[in-house]
Design an enzyme around this catalytic site. Structure first.
Site, PDB file in Angstrom:
ATOM      1  N   ASP A 193       6.800  21.435 -22.481  1.00  0.00           N
ATOM      2  CA  ASP A 193       6.808  20.443 -22.612  1.00  0.00           C
ATOM      3  C   ASP A 193       5.414  19.963 -21.298  1.00  0.00           C
ATOM      4  O   ASP A 193       4.852  19.691 -20.275  1.00  0.00           O
ATOM      5  CB  ASP A 193       7.503  18.944 -21.617  1.00  0.00           C
ATOM      6  CG  ASP A 193       7.016  18.177 -21.531  1.00  0.00           C
ATOM      7  OD1 ASP A 193       6.270  17.255 -22.667  1.00  0.00           O
ATOM      8  OD2 ASP A 193       7.692  16.403 -20.889  1.00  0.00           O
ATOM      9  N   GLY A 219       9.958   8.978 -15.831  1.00  0.00           N
ATOM     10  CA  GLY A 219      10.514   9.747 -17.382  1.00  0.00           C
ATOM     11  C   GLY A 219      11.423  10.484 -17.795  1.00  0.00           C
ATOM     12  O   GLY A 219      12.560  10.269 -16.972  1.00  0.00           O
ATOM     13  N   GLY A 220      11.648  10.972 -18.570  1.00  0.00           N
ATOM     14  CA  GLY A 220      12.707  11.612 -18.990  1.00  0.00           C
ATOM     15  C   GLY A 220      13.526  12.468 -18.553  1.00  0.00           C
ATOM     16  O   GLY A 220      14.821  13.456 -18.686  1.00  0.00           O
ATOM     17  N   VAL A 264      11.141  10.156  -9.875  1.00  0.00           N
ATOM     18  CA  VAL A 264      10.001  11.657  -8.849  1.00  0.00           C
ATOM     19  C   VAL A 264       9.678  10.081  -7.644  1.00  0.00           C
ATOM     20  O   VAL A 264       9.437   9.170  -7.739  1.00  0.00           O
ATOM     21  CB  VAL A 264       8.941  12.605  -9.360  1.00  0.00           C
ATOM     22  CG1 VAL A 264       8.511  13.257  -7.807  1.00  0.00           C
ATOM     23  CG2 VAL A 264       9.648  12.764 -10.472  1.00  0.00           C
ATOM     24  N   LEU A 280       6.865   8.288  -6.903  1.00  0.00           N
ATOM     25  CA  LEU A 280       5.501   8.518  -8.333  1.00  0.00           C
ATOM     26  C   LEU A 280       5.430   8.380  -9.846  1.00  0.00           C
ATOM     27  O   LEU A 280       4.978   8.208 -10.156  1.00  0.00           O
ATOM     28  CB  LEU A 280       5.336  10.064  -7.826  1.00  0.00           C
ATOM     29  CG  LEU A 280       5.268  10.768  -6.435  1.00  0.00           C
ATOM     30  CD1 LEU A 280       5.114  12.041  -5.776  1.00  0.00           C
ATOM     31  CD2 LEU A 280       4.504   9.968  -5.895  1.00  0.00           C
ATOM     32  N   GLY A 281       6.965   8.421 -10.238  1.00  0.00           N
ATOM     33  CA  GLY A 281       6.831   7.634 -11.577  1.00  0.00           C
ATOM     34  C   GLY A 281       8.474   7.862 -12.134  1.00  0.00           C
ATOM     35  O   GLY A 281       8.960   8.592 -10.984  1.00  0.00           O
ATOM     36  N   GLY A 331      14.102  12.323 -15.293  1.00  0.00           N
ATOM     37  CA  GLY A 331      13.927  12.168 -13.861  1.00  0.00           C
ATOM     38  C   GLY A 331      13.424  11.821 -13.157  1.00  0.00           C
ATOM     39  O   GLY A 331      12.347  10.682 -13.390  1.00  0.00           O
TER      40      GLY A 331
END
Length: 719
Positions: free
Chosen positions: A540, A424-425, A429, A421-422, A427
């Site tokens: 965030d 980033g910083g 997903v 799914l994605g 982890g």
């Protein structure tokens, strides 16, 4: 042919001898009743020629059509009634029929070509019957057909090339039939509306057509499993959207799995039971070929692994790096790794199949099985067992249930299909669909922190105690020395960032939906700040961390993860001694930006100072920027920032633009999203939200309201 003649005779008799004024549509339906040889439940008993029209018959829907003195049949749904018989041609005379649903019966014979004279059909559901014969090429003569489900029948023969004419078809489900031959090439590029394609459990052979990769409208699963496809996987399948889960299991495919586009997002379950396939993400190296991109480790050859097993208990454990050149990793790789770790521990008994997450766990014969949330029926007992360590500091993994009502087996996770799914910083997903059909989100945190089990569990338990309707719920976690996973609810409708833009790149949400999102997100953040056990700071807040369900209800995600990431990555700065103070007892460390950090244009001005520590007022500012984006439809920076200064006066361009607009008394139409400006009755509500957003984005943190006040003020807007 005899059946056809019989139904025509019955139809003519009904026309000539009917004593009532039954409409022609009713007569066509009586032909279907005559074609039914067995109706054990009496589903059609109320279909009578003595009625004026069939609109009160069970399963029949009518509508008034301009130019006709009587209502016309637009829907027939007689499903799961165990009807025996066949589908008569006379149903094709229902020219206004939009939906025909006869699934779950015992209808046999072929699908009559005259059925497709019903030119208004957009949904045809004949699955789970005993239909035979070929797929009629005339099926694509239906100009409005969108949904076609003929699965679980006995249809056979090849797919007709006339499928290229089904340009409007969105779902084509043909699984569990006897279709054979090669899938025709050159048709898929024409099927520009296709969202779902299931050709599984047939007898298709030959190679996979490369132009299947041109189905850029697909979503969900492209299922070609349980066939006889051979040859290599075309790299063009990598052009499919990244959200598509590919299922190629149980075929005769061979060669190296291409690492192109969305193919790199597929887990190993997509390729199982193809003896000739090799390469990442399977544990089968390709002989005489590069095993993968630089930096990727692969499983050792079987012979070498067998030799190592004699000397070391963990000889088959392979530490697989999931950070490839594209920065995309696969959850399937992780779970296969866990599977081998459990399976090969001292040639132990199977640890799967009996211990359920949230149920009774057990350890049989010294086998290193995972604990099942403490084996208690109450949530508190599960948490107590997790906090006590549960053996998690050792080499074996702990799969721990947080929610007593959430139950699944580790085996299910191992077998489940998954896609990224994605990344980033915080982890990577993945979406994982469990065996019961329930999707979950699985976040991989890192591979380190082996000596910090108690810290990790304490943080997880603090996050797990946060329960609010507008906050994503943590369901379970997995701990091992070199693997940490968080398992949460999967929120189905993406995030606010995507919803605001829409598919066309323009904002599409109505004001009522935007107001609902703003209110719900504010309630979730206010709960984190004021009422959660640790008074969390999110740190965030941005649209990508506000998830939406099918009704556009918002869910705050990704809170409390920074410290977990630091523990899992062995960052010593995340210890409580170095990050104490603040609102959350040291759960968030000071921000240490690096040159590779992506700019966060939702961050408060004071947050842009190197080494600053997150506070709740950071969240308030970020939420204010989100409100401005909801109101204007503009991102926080609609051009590059003019300066990289970290001065406290620096604010996102959107904030400065809106403030200047209010200071200069610009017309309201210049500020608000044009989509919203058409909703003139909501102008006062929008102005109220503007004032709340501007209060949240004050440069001085002390002048910003608390999230509790923000939420209360938003709740006063509208009904």
């Amino acid at each position: 042919m005899k059946r056809f003649h019989f139904s025509v005779i019955v139809f003519l008799i009904l026309i000539v001898f009917r004593s009532s004024g039954l409409s022609p549509d009713g007569l066509a339906l009586l032909a279907f009743k005559s074609a039914v040889s067995d109706d054990p439940g009496g589903a059609l008993a109320g279909w009578s020629e003595d009625d004026e029209d069939p609109c009160r018959w069970l399963g029949v829907t009518c509508a008034n059509v301009s130019g006709f003195p009587y209502p016309r049949v637009v829907g027939v749904a007689v499903a799961a009634k165990n009807l025996s018989g066949y589908v008569p041609s006379e149903l094709g005379s229902l020219i206004f029929l939009r939906r025909l649903n006869l699934h779950g019966n015992r209808l046999s014979g072929s699908i009559p070509t005259p059925l497709f004279n019903a030119s208004s059909l957009h949904s045809l559901f004949l699955y789970d019957n005993n239909l035979s014969g070929v797929l009629p090429p005339a099926i694509c003569d239906l100009p409005r057909l969108q949904n076609l489900d003929l699965s679980k029948n006995s249809l056979s023969g090849p797919l007709p090339p006339e499928l290229r004419n089904c340009r409007q078809l969105q779902r084509m489900l043909l699984s569990q039939n006897g279709f054979s031959g090669e899938i025709p090439a050159g048709v898929w590029l024409e099927m520009v509306s296709l969202v779902q394609l299931d050709l599984s459990s047939n007898q298709f052979n030959g190679s996979i057509p490369p132009d299947l990769g041109d189905l850029d409208s697909l979503g969900g699963t492209l299922n070609l499993s349980h066939n006889q496809f051979s040859g290599e996987i075309p790299s063009s399948l990598g052009k499919l959207p990244s959200t598509v889960s590919l299922d190629l299991r149980y075929n005769n495919l061979s060669g190296e799995i291409p690492q192109a586009g969305s193919l790199a997002n597929q887990g190993p379950t997509a390729f199982l039971n193809n003896p000739g396939l090799c390469g990442f993400p399977l544990q089968i190296p390709c002989q005489d070929r590069p095993a993968g991109p630089p930096g990727r480790q692969v499983a050792p050859p079987v012979k070498e692994a067998a030799q190592e097993r004699k000397g070391l208990r963990t000889g088959l454990i392979v530490i697989i790096s999931v950070a490839d050149a594209a920065g995309v990793a696969l959850i399937g790789l992780i779970v296969v790794y866990i599977y081998w770790k459990l399976k090969d521990h001292d040639k132990c008994c199977s640890c799967t199949g009996k211990s359920k997450l949230g149920g009774e766990g057990e350890r049989r014969g010294g086998c290193g099985c995972w604990p099942a949330g403490g084996g208690g029926s109450e949530e508190g007992e599960s948490q107590k067992d997790a906090e006590s360590g549960g053996g998690g500091g050792g080499g074996e993994g702990d799969l721990v249930a947080i929610d007593k009502g959430f139950s699944f087996e580790l085996d299910e996770l191992l077998r489940a299909s998954a896609y990224v799914l994605g990344k980033g910083g915080l982890g990577i997903v993945y979406k994982v669909v469990l065996g019961n059909g329930i999707p979950v989100a699985v976040r991989r945190l890192g591979e380190g922190g082996a000596q910090r089990h108690k810290e990790f569990v304490a943080e997880v338990q603090a996050i797990a105690r946060v329960r609010h309707p507008n906050i994503v719920k943590l369901r379970a976690y997995y701990w091992a020395q070199d693997e940490k996973l968080l398992i949460t609810d999967f929120i189905s409708n993406g995030n606010l960032a995507t919803a605001l833009r829409g598919r066309s790149g323009q904002p599409t949400l109505s004001w009522a939906i935007r107001l609902r999102i703003g209110k719900g997100a504010a309630r979730g953040l206010a709960y984190l700040h004021e009422y959660s056990p640790r008074k969390f700071v999110h740190g965030d807040v941005k649209p990508t961390n506000i998830l939406l369900d099918g009704d556009y209800n918002p869910y705050i995600s990704d809170f409390g993860l920074i410290r977990l990431i630091n523990i899992a990555s062995n960052d010593p700065s995340s210890s409580s001694s170095s990050t104490g103070g603040g609102f959350i007892g040291g759960a968030l460390p000071a921000i240490k930006p690096t040159p590779t950090d992506r700019p966060n244009n939702y961050r408060a001005p004071e947050a842009r100072v190197s080494g600053s520590r997150p506070t709740q007022k950071w969240d308030v500012f970020s939420f204010g920027v989100v409100l401005l984006e909801l109101l204007t439809g503009k991102p926080p920076e609609f051009s590059s920032p003019s300066s990289s200064s970290t001065s406290l006066e620096v604010a996102p361009e959107l904030v400065r633009w809106v403030r200047k607009g209010f200071d200069d008394a610009k017309p309201f139409s210049d500020l608000v999203d044009p989509v919203l400006f058409r909703e003139v009755n909501a102008k006062k509500e929008m102005i109220s939200m503007f004032h709340i957003a501007l209060a949240c984005t004050e440069a001085d943190p002390e002048q910003r309201p608390r999230m509790k006040i923000v939420s209360e003020n938003l709740d006063r807007i509208g009904p």
